[in-house]
Every structure is written in structure tokens, then in C-alpha cells.
Design an enzyme around this catalytic site. Structure first.
Site, PDB file in Angstrom:
ATOM      1  N   ASN A 141       9.646 -40.641  76.153  1.00 55.13           N
ATOM      2  CA  ASN A 141       9.341 -40.649  77.252  1.00 55.13           C
ATOM      3  C   ASN A 141       7.876 -41.205  78.538  1.00 55.13           C
ATOM      4  O   ASN A 141       7.496 -39.573  79.119  1.00 55.13           O
ATOM      5  CB  ASN A 141      10.139 -39.231  78.079  1.00 55.13           C
ATOM      6  CG  ASN A 141      11.283 -37.921  77.341  1.00 55.13           C
ATOM      7  OD1 ASN A 141      11.160 -37.592  77.140  1.00 55.13           O
ATOM      8  ND2 ASN A 141      12.502 -39.808  77.217  1.00 55.13           N
ATOM      9  N   ARG A 189      25.863 -44.565  76.078  1.00 60.04           N
ATOM     10  CA  ARG A 189      24.946 -45.665  74.498  1.00 60.04           C
ATOM     11  C   ARG A 189      26.002 -45.101  73.693  1.00 60.04           C
ATOM     12  O   ARG A 189      26.106 -45.338  72.661  1.00 60.04           O
ATOM     13  CB  ARG A 189      23.783 -44.937  74.191  1.00 60.04           C
ATOM     14  CG  ARG A 189      23.252 -44.089  74.213  1.00 60.04           C
ATOM     15  CD  ARG A 189      21.486 -44.047  72.827  1.00 60.04           C
ATOM     16  NE  ARG A 189      20.767 -44.396  74.207  1.00 60.04           N
ATOM     17  CZ  ARG A 189      20.210 -43.426  74.228  1.00 60.04           C
ATOM     18  NH1 ARG A 189      20.098 -41.458  73.850  1.00 60.04           N
ATOM     19  NH2 ARG A 189      19.613 -43.403  75.514  1.00 60.04           N
ATOM     20  N   ASN A 223      15.625 -44.415  72.070  1.00 56.32           N
ATOM     21  CA  ASN A 223      14.825 -42.995  71.630  1.00 56.32           C
ATOM     22  C   ASN A 223      14.966 -42.116  72.578  1.00 56.32           C
ATOM     23  O   ASN A 223      13.512 -42.190  73.274  1.00 56.32           O
ATOM     24  CB  ASN A 223      13.014 -43.258  71.092  1.00 56.32           C
ATOM     25  CG  ASN A 223      12.856 -42.355  70.169  1.00 56.32           C
ATOM     26  OD1 ASN A 223      12.090 -41.515  70.537  1.00 56.32           O
ATOM     27  ND2 ASN A 223      11.657 -42.668  69.233  1.00 56.32           N
ATOM     28  N   ASP A 224      15.709 -41.505  72.404  1.00 56.29           N
ATOM     29  CA  ASP A 224      16.038 -40.783  73.676  1.00 56.29           C
ATOM     30  C   ASP A 224      14.451 -39.708  74.030  1.00 56.29           C
ATOM     31  O   ASP A 224      14.236 -39.055  75.104  1.00 56.29           O
ATOM     32  CB  ASP A 224      16.865 -38.965  73.470  1.00 56.29           C
ATOM     33  CG  ASP A 224      17.933 -39.326  74.101  1.00 56.29           C
ATOM     34  OD1 ASP A 224      17.722 -40.282  74.711  1.00 56.29           O
ATOM     35  OD2 ASP A 224      18.918 -39.092  73.509  1.00 56.29           O
ATOM     36  N   THR A 225      13.678 -39.198  72.605  1.00 54.48           N
ATOM     37  CA  THR A 225      13.048 -38.341  72.894  1.00 54.48           C
ATOM     38  C   THR A 225      11.231 -39.237  73.524  1.00 54.48           C
ATOM     39  O   THR A 225      10.123 -38.340  73.411  1.00 54.48           O
ATOM     40  CB  THR A 225      12.832 -38.023  71.750  1.00 54.48           C
ATOM     41  OG1 THR A 225      11.983 -39.198  70.865  1.00 54.48           O
ATOM     42  CG2 THR A 225      14.043 -37.058  70.996  1.00 54.48           C
TER      43      THR A 225
END
Ligand code: NOJ
Length: 819
Positions: free
Chosen positions: A502, A364, A498-500
Site C-alpha cells: 500500500n 477480484r 497484492n493487497d499488502t
């Protein structure tokens, strides 16, 4: 100016006080051979891959005062006695009369005066070569003759960057040094790990006589390493001990006796560092040939000039002149330079991304980075796009990251969570934007027919399937279309942008829904341009369907929600106590065109009211106040930090784009300006990071250290702020049929100008704003002839075309956001 100033003439930022709040760095060379140099000469250098072939040992976590990888010592003898100091300030930390680190394009130039010696040190990597050149010139400013020795020093690391820190048994036993004579009294020091003895070696030399050397850190520092880099005991003796380190911590120190410098006299020399492949004798032969070339000051000067010419070419493709000096500095030099570095380094190596192999090239990230260099180097962007397309999977999703040196890809952090999906909801959709951006910039639609592999391999390692670029894009859209949750909205997968966050399997992402909408719009536009009506109609139906779902389920009254959790409950809703409203939840429905006009305006008002601060727009509010494994990494940060309600700069330009889409040029520019690092001088002790590049994040107003920036350089902020500045605010936007002109500026501006190259022609665009509007092209005159609409044809005739644009009230202002 507290720590420095912009020198727009030389296209440099000039640091004049070395005690910056954190190290401020610059990049030299490329991932092929290069790294970064900090403003006190510290050096992190690698070749090919920072994790697997690291050369110098740079430990960012050490205090700013500490030696990191490289320095230069000077030893001056005069009637006043002997003084030993570094003209780079670190590590000897002497009082200086003058300090300048000129952060240039592809080089750093130190210009300092300490103890009556003027030093000029230029550090760079000649284009395409695996050699670090340092040009050093020393002038005696005092009224009496001085004896001068110079001692350049490097500290090496084990090539496996992580092992260096994880194994203090094996690593030290493998480190070796050798010395070679170049036949003319000059020494070449070599360094290698024993297992690589006949694969590759690192070589260091100077183009003047070396009287002695040291390769063992312990010996150099002296007193069983109770000597320090600030006062190395070995420099107290007349010569170094010529030790060959056959284990331990390897360094390369050369004692260069420069002799007597009369008052006003200058001496020059060059140091050269390379790494070459092959057996010991092969690599030495190659190193010697390269040293031979760069021993000459003329060759060094020519290489430096060549770098300058390349940057002229790169930056010359787009140049702007607006009423805002900070915007000009950024858009003409520093922002496109940062875009170049993010495209080159992805998120691999910086003071914050330590290059130990955890990341490599992010799918990405790089898909967005290429858009930041598209106007300047579209074919280099295409090469990276091809690599990205080759790590897409057969089902249309993408591998999360890969290593450029091996093209081995993996699923990122999702590997660590067994019960969670192994795809990221957003990854594969970014490539649609990247490819369309390339097609619009170049007009090279035949790229769509290029056949590229998908990532999966058969048992012989050959790709199991391949397809055209167009096929890759179609599969990307198909993946999102067919991987939906209980509301029919796209699944989050392990995470989206937003990787964080989950969430449990089954959660849905409104970010992906809107990103999908924008990707569909891009594909519809492309299909229509190519006359593929049936496909365009199909995508339009998909678009209308998703638009309906987003508006049916995600509108929360004053803004859109951000996620639906696995059980269907909203996140980013007034029903939530924390994480009530999210920036990306509002900007993207405007970018996708899903938000009807009234909702678009209300959502953007909510951003302004609830998320905006003088230091930028926060990612969400209120921040989560405590660790919650059900939410994931976002709750590992205190409220106001990073993705937990921090000012995550990457997301700011998307709000600016949304504001330009609703025609609000004043607010778009206010948002642009409030995060412009070049405008941070007055708050630099709070902000702390380099004023010449964007940082990734700034602590938000829920945090006691509100305004403190971190993670500069390698951030998607670079690409998007550049795109916002050039394409959305100044409004010069490549399209299939030509250059579209659609500015959205502050009403107070009288106008601005842009010079741009586009598909083989040059355009000098003068925009005037006599009615003081934000948006609306009233008149477009190209080469003296008025033309209808707002698209300048792609002339492709290698000529300069003059374009006069007059802004003014036109009926359709801002209507595109209200489809
Ligand atoms: C930084 C990562 O590099 C990027 O991929 C991600 O989108 C942002 N953090 C937000 O989590």
C-alpha cells in the site's frame, strides 16, 4: 501414506489417522445453508451469511483435541462395564482400532471402530434444502450383546458471529431454547436468540426415540463447567436432565437409547438440523415437514444419490487422463471441487477466513473464481458475474467487496486509510477476463447486450446509472487508461492484486499495466470477432501505447520492476536491497504479450534462478526485514511469509502460463507438479495442510519453517491451477470459433487424453506426442477428417466427436509471446 490416501474410484480422499497436523476440512451445502465439517466431525454451519446468521460455534483457534460445534457420544454397556466415547475421535480421544474420514464430494463419511463398535456416519446437506442430515449406523463387533445409547451434541453460537466473542453481557442473556414433541415420543429441540423469536429458529431432532435431552452447556458438562467435553459428567447418569437453557451457552444434546445390539447387529438412525423462518409456530411447522421427509432412510439415501449425480454432471464436463496420477486426481476431482467451493464461498468461511463479516464476496477474487467453474457451470458463473458487474462504479472502477445476502458493497481495507485512494488498481480489470471466458465457453454473445446497474444509488436507493455488459467492460478499460501516474503507467490505487503493498498516492503498478494489456488483448479479440473494427483499432492503439511505456520504463536489465513509488522510484529493481524481484512483475509481461521474446525469456529465467524453490515460486525476494509503514502490510510479515517473499501459490500458475507461452512445457509442468498438494505425501508433516486442495501460501526459504502451508481451500490458486492444467498445459481452450487445441507438455510424455463437453457437444480428444516435443499441433483430425489449423468447430449437435491430435515440430512454436 502417513495420514491417508486418494481413493480415485470413489473420488474421495481417505484420512486414516485423525492426528493430522492441522484440521483437514470438507464443505457441505452452500452459502444458502451449509458450512464445513472437519475430519473429526467438528461443524461450522450457517445460513445465508456466516457473519449474520451463524448456527454452530466452531472456534478454529482452539487445539485440535477440543470439541468444536458438534460431536457424537456413544455409551456402551456390556459385561466389561460402561464406556463413553466418541466414534469421531474428538473430543474423547480414545484409542481407535480403525479410523477413516472419507472426504467426499459434498459429504464426509466417517467409518470408524472404537471399543468393539463399528460406526458409519455420513454428513451432508441435501441439494437445495436447509437441512443437515447425519446418517448413523452402529454395529456391535464384539462377541457379546451390548447396550448402546447415542448422544449427538451440537453447540450453538449467537447468530451474530462477531458479537458472540465481543459481548459476554448481552449475548448470553438473549440465548433461548425450547422443546417440542413430535407426537411419537421424539423430541425436537429449538434454539433462537430472543430478538429473533418470531423470525427464525433452529431445530434439531432424530428419527428414533429420545429419552432425555439437554440444552444448557453448563448442565451437560456438569460441576459448574468443570466437567469437560472429553468427559461430560451428565453422561454418567442414566438420563440427561431435560434442562431448558433460557440464557447462557446453548447446546442441543439428545439421548437416544438404542437398546441391546446382539453380536453383529446393526442399528441405524438419522439426526436432522434445520433452521426455518417465520413465527415460532410457522417455523416449527416448516421444520416438521422437512423432518418428516428426511426421517425416512429411503429419502436420505435418495438425497445422497442426488448429490452424487450432480457431481457426476459437474465433473463430467471435463475429464483428463495424463501420465501423471497426481495431476489426474487433481484435475478430475479435487481441483474442480475446490473451484466450486471458492466460487460459492469466495473468501468468506474456512479455517482461516473466519466469516465474521470482514470480507464477504471479493470483487477480484470472485472474478477469478468464476473462471475456475466456467467449463462446468457457465450459467451459474454468469449469475455471479452479473452480481459483480452490478457493484462496478460509474467511473469503471469496482467496489472491492460486497455481501451476497444484501448486495451492500464497500471499499475494503482502503476505508481505513484516509489519505489513500479508495480504488484498487486491478479489481475492475478482472471482470473483462471473466466475461470473455463466459462468452468463449458458451458462445452467448447476446450477454454483452444485457443491461445491468452500476453501484451508485440515488436517494431512493435506485441505481443512478445502468449500462450494457459491454459498456461495463469499456468503462473498466477507460478507468485504467485515464488513471495513470508520472510515467503514464496505471496508478496503483490502494493496492493491486497484492493487497499488502500500500504505497503513497501516486504510485504506479506494473501488474496493472500488464493486466490492462491482457484485458485489451481480450477486448481486441472480441471486437474483431464481432466485426467492431473501429473499437478494435482504438484498443490496439492503447495496447501499443502501454506496451511502449512498460518496455521503456520498467525493464531493469534482467527482469521487469514491479511498482514505481509515488516519487517515481522503482520497487522490484536491482537498485532495491529488499523486494528486488517480484514474480508477478515477470509473469504478467509475458501474459500481456508486452515482453519481447528475449525479455520474456530473461525475465522467466530470473524467476527460475532467484525465486523458484522445490516447494514453489516465491512472490518476491529478498523479503523485507522489518516493519515499514511506507510499504504497508507486506512488511508486517517476517521474510518468507505470505506476500513478503513467501510462496504465494496464487501467483505460481501465472508463471506456468508464461512458460507455456514461450513453449517451455517441461518447466511449466515442473512448476505445476512442485505445488501439487496430491504429490505432498512425503513432506506432509512439513506441509501440514490438506493434500486434496491447494493452500494459499507456503512459507518460503527465507523462513525457518520453509515448506509449511496455510490457508487452504479459499484461494485463487484453485481457479488458476485448474485453468493452467486444462487450458494451458493440456491446451484445450475455448475460443469464439470453437475449441482451440494448443498443449504445452513435458517432452517425455507420449500423449494424453481429454474428454470435454463444449457448447452442446462432446469431444473425446486423444493427443499423441511421437516426436517428444512440448508444443505444436502438427495434425488435427476430427471425426476421421483432417482439418487445417488447431481449432475444433463447435458442433452443438449433442453428439460425441473424436479428435486425434498429433504434436510435432511446427514453425510457429511459441511465437505468440514474441509479438
Ligand atoms: C488474498 C486475497 O484474497 C486476494 O484478493 C489477494 O489478491 C491476495 N491475497 C494477494 O494479496
Amino acid at each position: 501414506m502417513k495420514y491417508g490416501y486418494f481413493d480415485d474410484q470413489t473420488r474421495e480422499y481417505v484420512i486414516t489417522n485423525p492426528r493430522t497436523p492441522v484440521k483437514w476440512i470438507n464443505y457441505v451445502g452452500t452459502l444458502g445453508f451449509g458450512g464445513f465439517v472437519d475430519h473429526t466431525g467438528g461443524l461450522l454451519l450457517c445460513k445465508g451469511d456466516p457473519a449474520l446468521n451463524r448456527i454452530t460455534k466452531y472456534i478454529p483457534q482452539l487445539p485440535g483435541s477440543q470439541f468444536k460445534g458438534h460431536t457424537l457420544y456413544l455409551r456402551k454397556r456390556s459385561s466389561q462395564g460402561t464406556q463413553i466415547f466418541s466414534p469421531l475421535f474428538v473430543p474423547t480421544l480414545d484409542a481407535y482400532d480403525r479410523f477413516e474420514c472419507r472426504v467426499g464430494l459434498g459429504y464426509s463419511h466417517f467409518n470408524t471402530e472404537f471399543h468393539g463398535i463399528k460406526s458409519e456416519i455420513r454428513v451432508f446437506v441435501p441439494t437445495g434444502e436447509a437441512i443437515l442430515v447425519q446418517e448413523i449406523s452402529l454395529t456391535n463387533l464384539s462377541a457379546e450383546p451390548v447396550e448402546l445409547d447415542a448422544v449427538p451434541l451440537l453447540e450453538y453460537t449467537h447468530f451474530d458471529a462477531l458479537k458472540q466473542f465481543m459481548n459476554a453481557d448481552w449475548v448470553p442473556q438473549t440465548m433461548m431454547s425450547e422443546v417440542h414433541d413430535d407426537g411419537e415420543g421424539r423430541k425436537i429441540l429449538s434454539q433462537f436468540a430472543f430478538m429473533n423469536r418470531d423470525q427464525r429458529q433452529t431445530y434439531f431432532t432424530a428419527n428414533v426415540k429420545v429419552s432425555s435431552f439437554e440444552t444448557d452447556r453448563r448442565v451437560f458438562l456438569g460441576d459448574n463447567e468443570y466437567g469437560t467435553f472429553q468427559r461430560p459428567l451428565s453422561l454418567n447418569g442414566p438420563e440427561l436432565s431435560n434442562s431448558l437453557a433460557l440464557r447462557g451457552d446453548n447446546i442441543a444434546a439428545l439421548l437416544l437409547p438404542l437398546g441391546t445390539l446382539a453380536p453383529g447387529e446393526t442399528k441405524r438412525f438419522v439426526t436432522l438440523l434445520t433452521q426455518q423462518e417465520g413465527t415460532r409456530s410457522e417455523s416449527l411447522t416448516r421444520a416438521r415437514a422437512l423432518f418428516e421427509k428426511y426421517r425416512s432412510h429411503d429419502a436420505v439415501t435418495a438425497a445422497r444419490a442426488a448429490i452424487g449425480a450432480e457431481w457426476d454432471e459437474y465433473l463430467g464436463r471435463v475429464q483428463v487422463n495424463t501420465p501423471d496420477a497426481s495431476m489426474n486426481s487433481m484435475l478430475n476431482v479435487h481441483n474442480p471441487r475446490q473451484c466450486y467451493m471458492t466460487k460459492n464461498w469466495s473468501r468468506d468461511l474456512s479455517l482461516y477466513q473466519l466469516g465474521f463479516g470482514g470480507r464477504g464476496i471479493g470483487f477480484r477474487d470472485s472474478s477469478q473464481d468464476v473462471m475456475g467453474v466456467m467449463s462446468a457451470m457457465p450459467e451459474e458463473a454468469r449469475e455471479l458475474i452479473e452480481k459483480l458487474l452490478s457493484v462496478m462504479k460509474i467511473n469503471g472502477s469496482a467496489m472491492h467487496q460486497f455481501y451476497a445476502s444484501t448486495m451492500v458493497a464497500n471499499e475494503g481495507d482502503s476505508r481505513e486509510a484516509e489519505d489513500r485512494p479508495k480504488f484498487y488498481g486491478d479489481d475492475h480489470l478482472w471482470i473483462v477476463f471473466a466475461v470473455c471466458s463466459y462468452l468463449k465457453e458458451t458462445g452467448n454473445l447476446s450477454f454483452l447486450e444485457r443491461v445491468l446497474p452500476y453501484y451508485e444509488k440515488d436517494k431512493h436507493g435506485a441505481p443512478r446509472e445502468q449500462g450494457t455488459v459491454q459498456n461495463h467492460l469499456e468503462r473498466a478499460l477507460e478507468f485504467t487508461k485515464t488513471n495513470v501516474g508520472r510515467h503514464g503507467l496505471p496508478l496503483l490505487g490502494f493496492a493491486d492484486w497484492n493487497d499488502t503493498v500500500n504505497l503513497k498516492t501516486g504510485a504506479e503498478s506494473l501488474f496493472v499495466a500488464n493486466q490492462y494489456g491482457k484485458a485489451l488483448l481480450d477486448m481486441i479479440e472480441l471486437c474483431e470477432f464481432r466485426g467492431e473494427r473501429a473499437l478494435a483499432d482504438r484498443y490496439r492503439a492503447d495496447y501499443d501505447h502501454m506496451r511502449g511505456l512498460v518496455n521503456e520504463y520498467a525493464w531493469d536489465g534482467e527482469w521487469y520492476v514491479r511498482y514505481f513509488d509515488h516519487d517515481g522510484s522503482p520497487i522490484g529493481s536491482k537498485k532495491n536491497a529488499q523486494g528486488q524481484i517480484w514474480t508477478n512483475g515477470q509473469s504478467w509481461p509475458v501474459i500481456s504479450g508486452f515482453a519481447p521474446r528475449d525479455r520474456a525469456e530473461r525475465a522467466l529465467e530470473s524467476v527460475n534462478r532467484l525465486l523458484n524453490t522445490p516447494n514453489g515460486i516465491k512472490l518476491s525476494a529478498p523479503g523485507y526485514d522489518g516493519f515499514d509503514p511506507a510499504k504497508g502490510g507486506v512488511t508486517t510479515y517476517p521474510p518468507g511469509a505470505k506476500e513478503n517473499g513467501g510462496i504465494f501459490l496464487h501467483a505460481n500458475p501465472w508463471v506456468m502460463i508464461a512458460e507455456t507461452l514461450v513453449g517451455n512445457g517441461d518447466r511449466a509442468f515442473e512448476y505445476y507438479n512442485q505445488i501439487n498438494p496430491a504429490a505432498k505425501n512425503d513432506v506432509i508433516d512439513t506441509y501440514e495442510c490438506e493434500p486434496y486442495v491447494y493452500a494459499q501460501n507456503i512459507l518460503g526459504n527465507e523462513h525457518p519453517l520453509f515448506g509449511l502451508a496455510r490457508n487452504s481451500w479459499l484461494s485463487g490458486t484453485a481457479s488458476w491451477t485448474y485453468q493452467v492444467g486444462t487450458k494451458h498445459i493440456l491446451g484445450v481452450m475455448p475460443g469464439y470459433g470453437g475449441l482451440e487445441i494448443n498443449p504445452c507438455i513435458p517432452k517425455a510424455w507420449n500423449g494424453f487424453s481429454v474428454r470435454r463437453q463444449f457448447r452442446g457437444a462432446r469431444y473425446a480428444i486423444e493427443v499423441s506426442n511421437p516426436d517428444h516435443v512440448s508444443k505444436g499441433v502438427r495434425k488435427l483430425v476430427v471425426d476421421g477428417v483432417a482439418i487445417a489449423g488447431n481449432v475444433i468447430p463447435a458442433f452443438d449437435d449433442n453428439r460425441l466427436h473424436t479428435v486425434e491430435v498429433t504434436l510435432g515440430a511446427v514453425a510457429a512454436v511459441g511465437e505468440e509471446a514474441a509479438q
